[in-house]
Write a protein that holds these residues in place. Structure first.
Motif, mmCIF file in Angstrom:
data_model
loop_
_atom_site.group_PDB
_atom_site.id
_atom_site.type_symbol
_atom_site.label_atom_id
_atom_site.label_comp_id
_atom_site.label_asym_id
_atom_site.label_seq_id
_atom_site.Cartn_x
_atom_site.Cartn_y
_atom_site.Cartn_z
ATOM 1 N N LEU A 198 4.623 -7.248 -7.281
ATOM 2 C CA LEU A 198 5.657 -7.231 -6.487
ATOM 3 C C LEU A 198 5.875 -8.289 -5.539
ATOM 4 C CD1 LEU A 198 6.032 -3.195 -5.683
ATOM 5 C CD2 LEU A 198 7.013 -4.443 -7.575
ATOM 6 N N SER A 199 7.008 -8.747 -5.361
ATOM 7 C CA SER A 199 7.351 -10.035 -4.324
ATOM 8 C C SER A 199 7.670 -9.569 -2.845
ATOM 9 C CB SER A 199 8.357 -10.800 -4.735
ATOM 10 O OG SER A 199 9.816 -9.960 -5.197
ATOM 11 N N LYS A 200 7.888 -7.957 -2.758
ATOM 12 C CA LYS A 200 8.167 -7.372 -1.609
ATOM 13 C C LYS A 200 7.918 -6.125 -1.262
ATOM 14 C CE LYS A 200 12.765 -6.167 -3.241
ATOM 15 N NZ LYS A 200 14.204 -6.231 -2.952
ATOM 16 N N PRO A 201 7.468 -5.681 -0.223
ATOM 17 C CA PRO A 201 7.093 -4.325 0.208
ATOM 18 C C PRO A 201 7.848 -3.029 -0.709
ATOM 19 C CG PRO A 201 6.859 -5.516 2.120
ATOM 20 C CD PRO A 201 7.829 -6.328 1.109
ATOM 21 N N ALA A 202 6.984 -2.090 -1.307
ATOM 22 C CA ALA A 202 7.629 -0.936 -1.965
ATOM 23 C C ALA A 202 6.448 0.012 -1.745
ATOM 24 C CB ALA A 202 8.299 -1.153 -3.355
ATOM 25 N N PRO A 203 7.107 1.310 -1.689
ATOM 26 C CA PRO A 203 6.038 2.496 -1.631
ATOM 27 C C PRO A 203 5.371 2.494 -2.903
ATOM 28 C CG PRO A 203 8.154 3.130 -0.762
ATOM 29 C CD PRO A 203 8.150 1.571 -1.560
ATOM 30 N N GLY A 204 3.838 2.814 -3.001
ATOM 31 C CA GLY A 204 3.017 3.126 -4.174
ATOM 32 C C GLY A 204 2.115 4.277 -3.775
ATOM 33 N N SER A 205 1.665 4.960 -4.608
ATOM 34 C CA SER A 205 0.723 6.016 -4.419
ATOM 35 C C SER A 205 0.125 6.466 -5.437
ATOM 36 C CB SER A 205 1.114 7.026 -3.447
ATOM 37 O OG SER A 205 2.141 8.010 -4.272
ATOM 38 N N THR A 206 -1.000 6.995 -5.526
ATOM 39 C CA THR A 206 -1.808 7.905 -6.723
ATOM 40 C C THR A 206 -1.097 9.112 -6.825
ATOM 41 O OG1 THR A 206 -3.816 6.791 -5.779
ATOM 42 C CG2 THR A 206 -3.780 8.921 -7.454
ATOM 43 N N LEU A 207 -0.872 9.449 -8.218
ATOM 44 C CA LEU A 207 -0.279 10.739 -8.423
ATOM 45 C C LEU A 207 -1.581 11.465 -9.270
ATOM 46 C CD1 LEU A 207 1.960 12.664 -9.358
ATOM 47 C CD2 LEU A 207 1.992 11.358 -11.668
#
Length: 265
Positions: A198-207
């Motif tokens: 990604l080129s800008k911050p975005a949420p991500g997490s483990t499912l």
């Protein structure tokens, strides 16, 4: 609170553990810590001759901060060699984390296959440190030391399949023996391997997360560095599928991990 203090808390009072804000991952408690605490509750139900072989973890809902969490354990089956358990972390009336665990005593076997060699990394001194920056990095990073040696940092528009480097607990005043709970925290310390794309911050997490351990564990201290490398196997439609390995600094395999991650970008 230090990592060791939280492990002690779940051993002593599994029905009411509170995660401090300094262990936050966004609006929730750090997933690696939740896995470590739930594992400690499970391990307390198993004898010393049956080390853990594999864990399957689902992060059902965000773990609340500064609110009581109960760690509950059910023994599903106890055989001659293998014990299977189910653990739940329950808070605010619902399950937030699930863990199915298989513990197994060693058996005699004619099969012995060595692990593949550890991935080559840039030397620790040449690797890029991820500092704790209040309001920028997740709060839990203040307790974990990550040094990038493969791939790009999150949100740097760095395409590639691999990401990893060196990792250990940060600022541990006394070296303590590393157990499976520590390995869970070290493996999950790394952000999803898709985030550098990604080129800008975005949420991500483990499912969901499955992890297997090489037994007996190689002796290791909390001040020792480990090697980590994750590989993206597929990513599309806001989900990524990755595999990862954790080794000692000398290259002895410790754990093998697979994660399904969600990303909102």
């Amino acid at each position: 609170m230090k990592f060791a203090e939280l492990l002690a808390a779940v051993r002593q009072h599994p029905q009411a553990v509170t995660l401090p804000a300094e262990w936050a991952q966004g609006r929730a408690g750090y997933g690696g810590l939740m896995a470590a605490l739930l594992f400690e509750a499970l391990q307390a139900k198993v004898g010393p001759g049956q080390p853990v072989r594999s864990l399957a973890i689902t992060f059902v809902a965000p773990a609340p901060l500064q609110a009581p969490i109960s760690f509950e354990v059910e023994v599903l089956r106890e055989g001659k060699s293998v014990v299977t358990l189910l653990g739940r972390a329950v808070a605010e009336g619902g399950t937030v984390t699930l863990m199915q665990a298989s513990f197994g005593a060693p058996r005699e076997s004619a099969i012995s296959v060595a692990a593949e060699p550890a991935v080559a990394l840039k030397p620790l001194e040449q690797s890029t440190a991820l500092p704790y920056i209040q309001g920028v990095t997740p709060e839990y990073i203040r307790h974990l030391d990550l040094r990038w040696a493969i791939g790009g940092l999150p949100f740097t528009n760095s395409p590639g399949r691999q990401m990893g480097g060196w990792v250990r607990l940060r600022d541990e005043p006394v070296a303590e023996p590393v157990g499976v709970a520590h390995l869970l925290a070290l493996v999950d310390a790394w952000p999803p391997a898709v985030l550098p794309h990604l080129s800008k911050p975005a949420p991500g997490s483990t499912l969901s997360w499955t992890i297997e351990f090489v037994q007996p564990l190689v002796p290791l201290g909390t001040q020792d560095w480990c090697r980590y490398c994750a590989t993206i196997e597929h990513a599309q439609d806001g989900y990524g599928h990755t595999s990862a390995m954790l080794w000692t600094a000398e290259g002895a395999l410790l754990a093998m991990s697979r994660q399904t991650v969600t990303v909102f970008g």
